[in-house]
Design an enzyme around this catalytic site. Sequence first.
Site, PDB file in Angstrom:
ATOM      1  N   GLU A 121       0.800  -1.152   0.035  1.00 34.08           N
ATOM      2  CA  GLU A 121       0.037   0.084   0.003  1.00 34.08           C
ATOM      3  C   GLU A 121       0.777   1.312   0.095  1.00 34.08           C
ATOM      4  O   GLU A 121       0.488   2.235  -0.685  1.00 34.08           O
ATOM      5  CB  GLU A 121      -0.857   0.099   1.302  1.00 34.08           C
ATOM      6  CG  GLU A 121      -2.051   0.954   1.171  1.00 34.08           C
ATOM      7  CD  GLU A 121      -3.103   0.498   2.268  1.00 34.08           C
ATOM      8  OE1 GLU A 121      -3.946  -0.296   1.910  1.00 34.08           O
ATOM      9  OE2 GLU A 121      -3.136   1.102   3.235  1.00 34.08           O
ATOM     10  N   GLU A 175       1.863   1.704  -3.397  1.00 33.34           N
ATOM     11  CA  GLU A 175       0.821   2.041  -4.187  1.00 33.34           C
ATOM     12  C   GLU A 175       0.590   3.535  -4.069  1.00 33.34           C
ATOM     13  O   GLU A 175       0.437   4.272  -5.118  1.00 33.34           O
ATOM     14  CB  GLU A 175      -0.480   1.385  -3.814  1.00 33.34           C
ATOM     15  CG  GLU A 175      -1.497   1.454  -4.640  1.00 33.34           C
ATOM     16  CD  GLU A 175      -2.798   0.524  -4.074  1.00 33.34           C
ATOM     17  OE1 GLU A 175      -2.706   0.209  -3.144  1.00 33.34           O
ATOM     18  OE2 GLU A 175      -3.809   0.329  -4.921  1.00 33.34           O
ATOM     19  N   CYS A 234      -7.984  -2.004   4.763  1.00 34.93           N
ATOM     20  CA  CYS A 234      -7.656  -3.121   5.762  1.00 34.93           C
ATOM     21  C   CYS A 234      -9.111  -3.626   6.324  1.00 34.93           C
ATOM     22  O   CYS A 234      -9.097  -4.771   6.823  1.00 34.93           O
ATOM     23  CB  CYS A 234      -6.909  -2.960   6.954  1.00 34.93           C
ATOM     24  SG  CYS A 234      -5.406  -2.119   6.244  1.00 34.93           S
ATOM     25  N   SER A 238      -7.391   1.521  -2.064  1.00 33.79           N
ATOM     26  CA  SER A 238      -6.321   0.575  -2.328  1.00 33.79           C
ATOM     27  C   SER A 238      -6.670  -0.715  -2.882  1.00 33.79           C
ATOM     28  O   SER A 238      -7.688  -1.188  -2.056  1.00 33.79           O
ATOM     29  CB  SER A 238      -5.380   0.741  -0.913  1.00 33.79           C
ATOM     30  OG  SER A 238      -4.414  -0.367  -1.033  1.00 33.79           O
ATOM     31  N   LYS A 249     -14.500 -10.016   9.853  1.00 35.47           N
ATOM     32  CA  LYS A 249     -13.449 -10.740   9.128  1.00 35.47           C
ATOM     33  C   LYS A 249     -14.016 -12.263   8.662  1.00 35.47           C
ATOM     34  O   LYS A 249     -13.624 -12.873   7.901  1.00 35.47           O
ATOM     35  CB  LYS A 249     -12.165 -10.989  10.017  1.00 35.47           C
ATOM     36  CG  LYS A 249     -11.547  -9.599  10.305  1.00 35.47           C
ATOM     37  CD  LYS A 249     -10.466  -9.378   9.029  1.00 35.47           C
ATOM     38  CE  LYS A 249      -9.969  -7.997   9.054  1.00 35.47           C
ATOM     39  NZ  LYS A 249      -8.963  -7.499   8.037  1.00 35.47           N
ATOM     40  N   GLU A 309     -15.127 -11.419   5.380  1.00 37.39           N
ATOM     41  CA  GLU A 309     -14.183 -10.977   4.231  1.00 37.39           C
ATOM     42  C   GLU A 309     -13.518 -12.435   3.799  1.00 37.39           C
ATOM     43  O   GLU A 309     -13.125 -12.053   2.544  1.00 37.39           O
ATOM     44  CB  GLU A 309     -12.914 -10.177   5.217  1.00 37.39           C
ATOM     45  CG  GLU A 309     -12.001  -9.830   4.242  1.00 37.39           C
ATOM     46  CD  GLU A 309     -10.774  -9.036   4.998  1.00 37.39           C
ATOM     47  OE1 GLU A 309     -10.180  -9.745   5.922  1.00 37.39           O
ATOM     48  OE2 GLU A 309     -10.348  -8.172   4.499  1.00 37.39           O
ATOM     49  N   GLU A 342     -10.935 -13.103  -5.206  1.00 34.29           N
ATOM     50  CA  GLU A 342      -9.550 -12.793  -4.862  1.00 34.29           C
ATOM     51  C   GLU A 342      -9.196 -13.663  -3.437  1.00 34.29           C
ATOM     52  O   GLU A 342      -7.976 -13.601  -3.157  1.00 34.29           O
ATOM     53  CB  GLU A 342      -9.083 -11.444  -4.866  1.00 34.29           C
ATOM     54  CG  GLU A 342      -8.972 -10.983  -6.469  1.00 34.29           C
ATOM     55  CD  GLU A 342      -9.972 -10.296  -7.065  1.00 34.29           C
ATOM     56  OE1 GLU A 342     -10.640  -9.583  -6.272  1.00 34.29           O
ATOM     57  OE2 GLU A 342     -10.263 -10.101  -8.108  1.00 34.29           O
ATOM     58  N   CYS A 390      -9.385  -1.300  15.331  1.00 37.12           N
ATOM     59  CA  CYS A 390      -9.755  -2.496  15.821  1.00 37.12           C
ATOM     60  C   CYS A 390      -9.712  -2.683  17.186  1.00 37.12           C
ATOM     61  O   CYS A 390     -10.304  -3.895  17.507  1.00 37.12           O
ATOM     62  CB  CYS A 390      -8.585  -3.697  14.874  1.00 37.12           C
ATOM     63  SG  CYS A 390      -8.577  -3.112  13.185  1.00 37.12           S
TER      64      CYS A 390
END
Lengths: 157, 582
Positions: B279, B282, B300, B320, B359, B362, B368, B510
């Site tokens: 990142e 990037e 994230c 990102s 999560k 996710e 992907e 988090c």
Amino acid sequence: MCSEHILEQLKPIVEEWKGKEGSLIMVLHAVQNHFGYVPREVSLQLSRLLEIPLARIYEVITFYNYFKLEPPGKHRISVCLGTACYLKGAPVILEEVKSILSVKEGETTKDGLFHLDVVRCLGCCGLAPVMMVDDKVYGKVSKGQVMEIVSKYGKEG
Amino acid sequence: MLIRAKINGIEVQVEKGTTILEAAGTVQVKIPTLCKHPDLHASAACGICIVKVRGSAKMLRACCTPLEEGMDIITHDPEIISVRRTVLELILSKHPNDCLKCGRNNDCELQKLAADFGIRQESFKNFLSPLPPDDSTGTIVLEPQKCILCGRCVDVCQNMQNVWALSFLERGFETRISPAGDIKLADSPCVRCGQCSNHCPTGAIVEKDDTNRVWAALQDPDKYCVVQIAPAVRVAVGEAFGYPVGTNLTKKLYALLRRLGFKAVFDTNFAADVTIMEEGTEFVERLTKQKGPLPLITTCCPSWVDFMEKFHPDMIEYFSSCKSPQEILGVLAKTYYAEMKGIDPAKIYVVSIMPCTSKKYEIKRCEEMFASGCQDVDVSLTTRELARMIKQAGIDFVNLPDEDPDHILRDYSGAGVIFGATGGVMEAALRTAYFVLNGKNLKKVDFEELRGLNGVKEAEVQIDGKKIRVAIAHGLSNVEYVLNKVREAKKNNLEIPYHFIEVMACAGGCVGGGGQPYGVTDELRKKRAGGLYQDDRDCSVRFSHENPYIKKLYAEYLCKPLGEKSEHLLHTHYKARPVYVK
């Protein structure tokens, strides 16, 4: 109902009220009057047009008894559960209507023919127990008469 | 302005506007409540917090009544306690009493009050909601039967998070918490952040429990179980074992996970360092080579990604493409690690311990997340589920020795560990971006201005003569302000207000995640974040790009950030999604 068609119908309602204090409830009133209920497609469009979350729109719709989420039946059956009717056996009448139509109070039959409501006092306690179909009052109803009354309307389609 | 009053005969002086509930705290009285939470508005919903003013028969709700000059408040007497008990009994009359089977058993505010008030009988007939549980999101489970209508989840969902998945429907006895139109949560705007579960006083919203799947996998001879722990877990899991809040238990967790039966123990912090490499690069490429639009926005946080895809799809180009650390570790375990160790990737079973309910979503978010050829992370557990597993195993967590993590996906830099606190990803990225742009490291590593609990943090950082403007938002209701500034500038062709934006869905980042131990407040968030920043200071390496294992990873396997292999394994895409599926 296609969304362009709904948009067309909502336009004047939204234009009149958008941005004004208390607009949501006024718009919902207009929608309820126009469609006879508040269809989900309409609420989704309103959410976008008025920039009010759908959750808030549903909080208002479901809080007030006046707003309906389902299309009204062709005929409205009201069974009175006021004190006099209650004592004269209205609960039995109500159960009979529910079992004949297979609906709960506040619901519409699958074929859209009848909507069942429970009301408190229709102002003719002398005729208890009372039920109404649309504007017609049926007094001193017995359990056996319910089928007869309901089927009159059923035949008409 | 200060006002003077009395509480239980004790003089108090507090700022005007302080509620009786808050003022009572200053004289060591904790008035019980089931609806008021320090994060949320007072709603006077539960009725437990009643108090009296001396000389008046009226009872006031302490949570929403400001203390007034000269008031003489009584917070406990036989009548108050009796009324509170009756209120509690009424609440219990609409609540199941099968606590033994509840996800909040032993950690429930209602159960605790019932114990405190010595409820010994059912004084009122029990009526239970016929509404079935909703586990459609696969992350949290809504159990309407257990709901006491305190309204915390609705306030969290609508106001703290601006998601509006949950609402109060109907009124009176029919009142319920549900998405608009009684649809399933999965069909609603829910972004699965789990903040509702974290604020619920009862078991009406809990995380979906996946611990049995992990126990089964650990027992399966055909599976090679490996595990990763996220930054924020290490400073919170101790709360379930009596540790002071914010105690960093990284090395005990490594030992613990091995004893639970995992064959290899990895650290998500390592993957956080990889995220920064990707990142950060990037960002530099977009900044210096115009290889994409600015601002760059961090990704994230899966709830933020979901929120953006549903509510702000016009921002997708700024996102990102870099995957989250959880996913990066998962895919590296099934590729890099598998190759190094000569293990069939199909046999590797990756479990992740996350502070997060989202999560769990996710791990199957899009194709992907299967970049290794199979699902890169097999199961994602929350901190709360891990605490239960430790207890089920009977492991004496407190007295475990310290151990090190395993093999190659292990050591982390200080930059990796601060991912768990709001502003941490930005700080870590800037440390590496500075190096990429300047060829040398920052002298002053700490970016104090990016830390702390302000909902939106804006700062300007000098890198190589360039002024880099950054913004950090946490708690989804704070995102709109930042995004609107970007939109406004674009619309008027003005210079962009920020070059880099970090967003975390949960307040505090988090450390305040929806899967963390219950009872979160700002005080706890600060202490947990403090544990992470201390870990950062204690690290000998504080830059992701200087982590020797990261260097090794790129030298041996990935070649370079944003290289072909990295793009294939470590990057993803986003798409607009409907707010309501139904």
